[in-house]
Design a protein around this motif. Sequence first.
Motif, PDB file in Angstrom:
ATOM      1  N   ALA A  14      47.408  36.256 -35.273  1.00  0.00           N
ATOM      2  CA  ALA A  14      46.912  35.283 -34.271  1.00  0.00           C
ATOM      3  C   ALA A  14      45.620  34.670 -35.246  1.00  0.00           C
ATOM      4  O   ALA A  14      44.850  35.278 -35.632  1.00  0.00           O
ATOM      5  CB  ALA A  14      46.110  35.864 -33.268  1.00  0.00           C
ATOM      6  N   ALA A  16      42.349  32.690 -36.032  1.00  0.00           N
ATOM      7  CA  ALA A  16      41.079  32.909 -35.454  1.00  0.00           C
ATOM      8  C   ALA A  16      40.581  31.403 -35.046  1.00  0.00           C
ATOM      9  O   ALA A  16      40.914  30.447 -35.303  1.00  0.00           O
ATOM     10  CB  ALA A  16      39.891  33.166 -36.755  1.00  0.00           C
ATOM     11  N   ARG A  28      35.486  33.628 -29.506  1.00  0.00           N
ATOM     12  CA  ARG A  28      36.212  33.782 -30.402  1.00  0.00           C
ATOM     13  C   ARG A  28      37.252  34.677 -30.268  1.00  0.00           C
ATOM     14  O   ARG A  28      37.199  35.491 -29.441  1.00  0.00           O
ATOM     15  CB  ARG A  28      35.364  34.366 -31.578  1.00  0.00           C
ATOM     16  N   LEU A  29      38.245  34.814 -31.217  1.00  0.00           N
ATOM     17  CA  LEU A  29      39.509  35.661 -31.007  1.00  0.00           C
ATOM     18  C   LEU A  29      38.897  37.128 -30.928  1.00  0.00           C
ATOM     19  O   LEU A  29      39.289  37.992 -30.163  1.00  0.00           O
ATOM     20  CB  LEU A  29      40.278  35.621 -32.284  1.00  0.00           C
ATOM     21  N   PHE A  37      46.902  40.138 -26.228  1.00  0.00           N
ATOM     22  CA  PHE A  37      45.973  38.719 -26.163  1.00  0.00           C
ATOM     23  C   PHE A  37      47.085  37.815 -25.652  1.00  0.00           C
ATOM     24  O   PHE A  37      48.156  37.559 -26.649  1.00  0.00           O
ATOM     25  CB  PHE A  37      45.349  38.574 -27.455  1.00  0.00           C
ATOM     26  N   TYR A  39      47.713  33.746 -25.320  1.00  0.00           N
ATOM     27  CA  TYR A  39      47.073  32.470 -25.629  1.00  0.00           C
ATOM     28  C   TYR A  39      48.025  31.696 -24.791  1.00  0.00           C
ATOM     29  O   TYR A  39      49.372  31.739 -24.727  1.00  0.00           O
ATOM     30  CB  TYR A  39      47.313  32.278 -27.260  1.00  0.00           C
ATOM     31  N   TYR A 113      48.092  27.322 -34.007  1.00  0.00           N
ATOM     32  CA  TYR A 113      48.968  28.304 -33.277  1.00  0.00           C
ATOM     33  C   TYR A 113      50.321  27.619 -33.176  1.00  0.00           C
ATOM     34  O   TYR A 113      51.411  28.093 -32.450  1.00  0.00           O
ATOM     35  CB  TYR A 113      48.406  28.412 -31.733  1.00  0.00           C
ATOM     36  N   ARG A 128      47.235  42.184 -33.128  1.00  0.00           N
ATOM     37  CA  ARG A 128      47.297  40.504 -33.025  1.00  0.00           C
ATOM     38  C   ARG A 128      48.291  39.956 -33.820  1.00  0.00           C
ATOM     39  O   ARG A 128      48.134  38.825 -34.294  1.00  0.00           O
ATOM     40  CB  ARG A 128      45.803  39.927 -33.123  1.00  0.00           C
TER      41      ARG A 128
END
Length: 187
Positions: A14, A16, A28-29, A37, A39, A113, A128
Motif C-alpha cells: 500500500a 503511503a 496517514r496509512l 485496510f 481503500y 494507488y 499492507r
Amino acid sequence: MKTQPDPLPIGAQAPAFDLEGTDGRRHRLEHFAAELFVYVQACNHCPYVVANVDRLTQLARTFAGRADFVFVNSNDADTYPDDGPEAMRVFAEQHGLPFPYLRDPDQSVAQAYRTQRTPEVLVFDRQRSLRYHGRIDDSPKDPDAVTEETLRTAMETMLAGRPVAEPETFAMGCTAKWKPGNVPEVG
C-alpha cells in the motif's frame, strides 16, 4: 489498444499517504492498524458511489475492529465543485460515514494507488500487501439485485487466512476526474 494504466499488482505494498479528512485531521496509512485496510476511491457526485455508500458503510460496521475503511476523493474540484472539501463534509454527514473521508487535492494518492474509477476498492492485508482489487458486488446500482458480494467474500476469505479466489474484478463506476496534465500514462 490499451486506454488506461496497469492497476496496482496483487501483492504490491500500500502506498503511503498523508491526507486531510472531512474531520479536519490528517490521516496517514500507518494510522490504520486493523488486520485489513480497505481503500475506496470515491467522490460525492458519482451515481455509482451514491448507490454503494450504504453498502460500504454497512460493511465497515460489520467488519469494525478487523478492517479499517477509508474513502479517498481525488477528483478535480475546480472542474467538479460538487467534489470539493465543503461538499465532502456534507456528504460524510448525510451518509453517516463511520470511516475517514479524505481529500487528495493533487491526485498523487490516486496515481500511486493506480485507481481509475469511483467507486474502486483495494483491500490490503496486515502486512499492507494488496490482496483484492475491484468491485463491491455484482450489481453496482441496485442493491436488491446483488447475487455476489465480491468485496465481503474477499474480506472474509482474507480474515480466514486464505487467498482470495478472484483477486481482481472490474470496478464499474465513473471515471476519475483528472486535472489537466495529471492523466496517468498508459504503459
